[in-house]
Design a protein around this motif. Sequence first.
Motif, PDB file in Angstrom:
ATOM      1  N   LEU A  32     -29.407  29.448   5.509  1.00 15.32           N
ATOM      2  CA  LEU A  32     -29.079  28.934   6.926  1.00 15.32           C
ATOM      3  C   LEU A  32     -27.602  28.946   6.927  1.00 15.32           C
ATOM      4  N   THR A  33     -26.881  28.751   5.954  1.00 16.74           N
ATOM      5  CA  THR A  33     -25.390  28.372   5.770  1.00 16.74           C
ATOM      6  C   THR A  33     -24.741  29.640   6.109  1.00 16.74           C
ATOM      7  N   ALA A  58     -21.874  33.564   9.681  1.00 14.71           N
ATOM      8  CA  ALA A  58     -21.773  34.689  10.488  1.00 14.71           C
ATOM      9  C   ALA A  58     -21.811  34.700  11.909  1.00 14.71           C
ATOM     10  N   GLU A  59     -22.628  33.858  12.229  1.00 16.31           N
ATOM     11  CA  GLU A  59     -22.818  33.958  13.922  1.00 16.31           C
ATOM     12  C   GLU A  59     -22.059  33.120  14.899  1.00 16.31           C
ATOM     13  N   LEU A  60     -21.582  31.873  14.289  1.00 22.76           N
ATOM     14  CA  LEU A  60     -20.565  30.999  14.818  1.00 22.76           C
ATOM     15  C   LEU A  60     -19.180  31.239  14.581  1.00 22.76           C
ATOM     16  N   GLY A  61     -18.905  31.917  13.653  1.00 25.17           N
ATOM     17  CA  GLY A  61     -17.234  31.911  13.422  1.00 25.17           C
ATOM     18  C   GLY A  61     -16.512  32.549  14.626  1.00 25.17           C
ATOM     19  N   ARG A  62     -17.159  33.389  15.476  1.00 26.95           N
ATOM     20  CA  ARG A  62     -16.390  33.499  16.921  1.00 26.95           C
ATOM     21  C   ARG A  62     -16.122  32.378  17.885  1.00 26.95           C
ATOM     22  N   ILE A  84     -18.860  26.994   8.552  1.00 32.21           N
ATOM     23  CA  ILE A  84     -19.902  26.540   8.157  1.00 32.21           C
ATOM     24  C   ILE A  84     -19.918  26.972   6.440  1.00 32.21           C
ATOM     25  N   ASN A  85     -20.009  25.977   5.793  1.00 33.29           N
ATOM     26  CA  ASN A  85     -20.080  26.121   4.188  1.00 33.29           C
ATOM     27  C   ASN A  85     -21.201  25.065   3.574  1.00 33.29           C
ATOM     28  N   ALA A  86     -21.473  25.412   2.275  1.00 37.69           N
ATOM     29  CA  ALA A  86     -22.475  24.235   1.614  1.00 37.69           C
ATOM     30  C   ALA A  86     -21.742  24.103   0.466  1.00 37.69           C
ATOM     31  N   GLY A 119     -18.786  30.268   5.118  1.00 40.39           N
ATOM     32  CA  GLY A 119     -19.888  31.202   4.405  1.00 40.39           C
ATOM     33  C   GLY A 119     -19.898  31.006   3.075  1.00 40.39           C
ATOM     34  N   ARG A 120     -19.126  30.082   2.515  1.00 38.93           N
ATOM     35  CA  ARG A 120     -19.190  29.730   1.084  1.00 38.93           C
ATOM     36  C   ARG A 120     -20.033  28.452   0.422  1.00 38.93           C
TER      37      ARG A 120
END
Length: 303
Positions: A181-182, A187-191, A196-198, A249-250
């Motif tokens: 999910l992270t 990828a989807e929300l960076g724009r 988002i990281n975990a 994304g990390r």
Amino acid sequence: MTGICTGRVAAVTGAGRGLGRAHALAFAAEGAKVVVNDLGVGLDGTGGAAGPAQQVVDEIRARGGEAVAHGGDIATTDGAASLVATALETFGRLDTLVNNAGFLRDRMLVNLDEDDWDAVMRVHLKGHFLPLRHAAAHWRAEAKAGRPPEARVINTSSGAGLLGSVGQGNYSAAKAGIVGLTLVAAAELGRYGIQINAIAPAARTRMTEQAFADTMAAPEGDGFDAMAPENVSPLVVWLGSGASAGVTGRVFEAEGGRITVMEGWRPGPTADRGARRTPAEAGDTARKLLADAEPPQPVYGAQ
């Protein structure tokens, strides 16, 4: 109170005890206003009381910070939506979401009931998705209105989700799902200005104290308590601040004084013959590739 989160508002789920409490206090110490979410349930998710969340709020206020308690069930649409609404109505904004709430229903697979599976999936996986979905909808609307956010989400996975853990099939599957999910959310929300990281933390909490009673004992005297939940919070606070710009994304492991960037699944040895193999040929190829591959890390609790 001033610090790297001055002017920011952070919502932390499952913040009445353990890691969540440590995160909430650490955000407040760095200047954030904090929404402290907790249902006050037992270790297995049963029961419930408003006390733990309010106690953390009282601690933050006693130290000169600002905080509000939220007792909604973040694994429901209404509860997740009200978490975001509480931040907006109380403090006028939301900048950081820390998804942390969870509990355990440990069983070996052959003894694992469907209800135990569903309950753990619900609180960990659905309880991450719904707050993320509602917070992201708010931040996307802000971006489209010409007010791009500097938004941060920190999800809570586990070493069990990265490597597996004997007796925790439900928990391991849910925590692995949080990593997936992270990656998708980043990828989807960076724009829209959302990072988002975990984290995969290791610390002494209600969820771990029985399984690791010997290795997680607090030291006597002035020794460094490597398993204190407060050791994980500095990384979470940094990821939740504006200082972490560009990091998304990390997945990070955090334990004691150690921080590790986890590198996840990457292609290893490969063979392409350009044609279909027989099952025997596929097996021969697989064995040759396995001989050249790095051995997997052991599953927690495996003999």
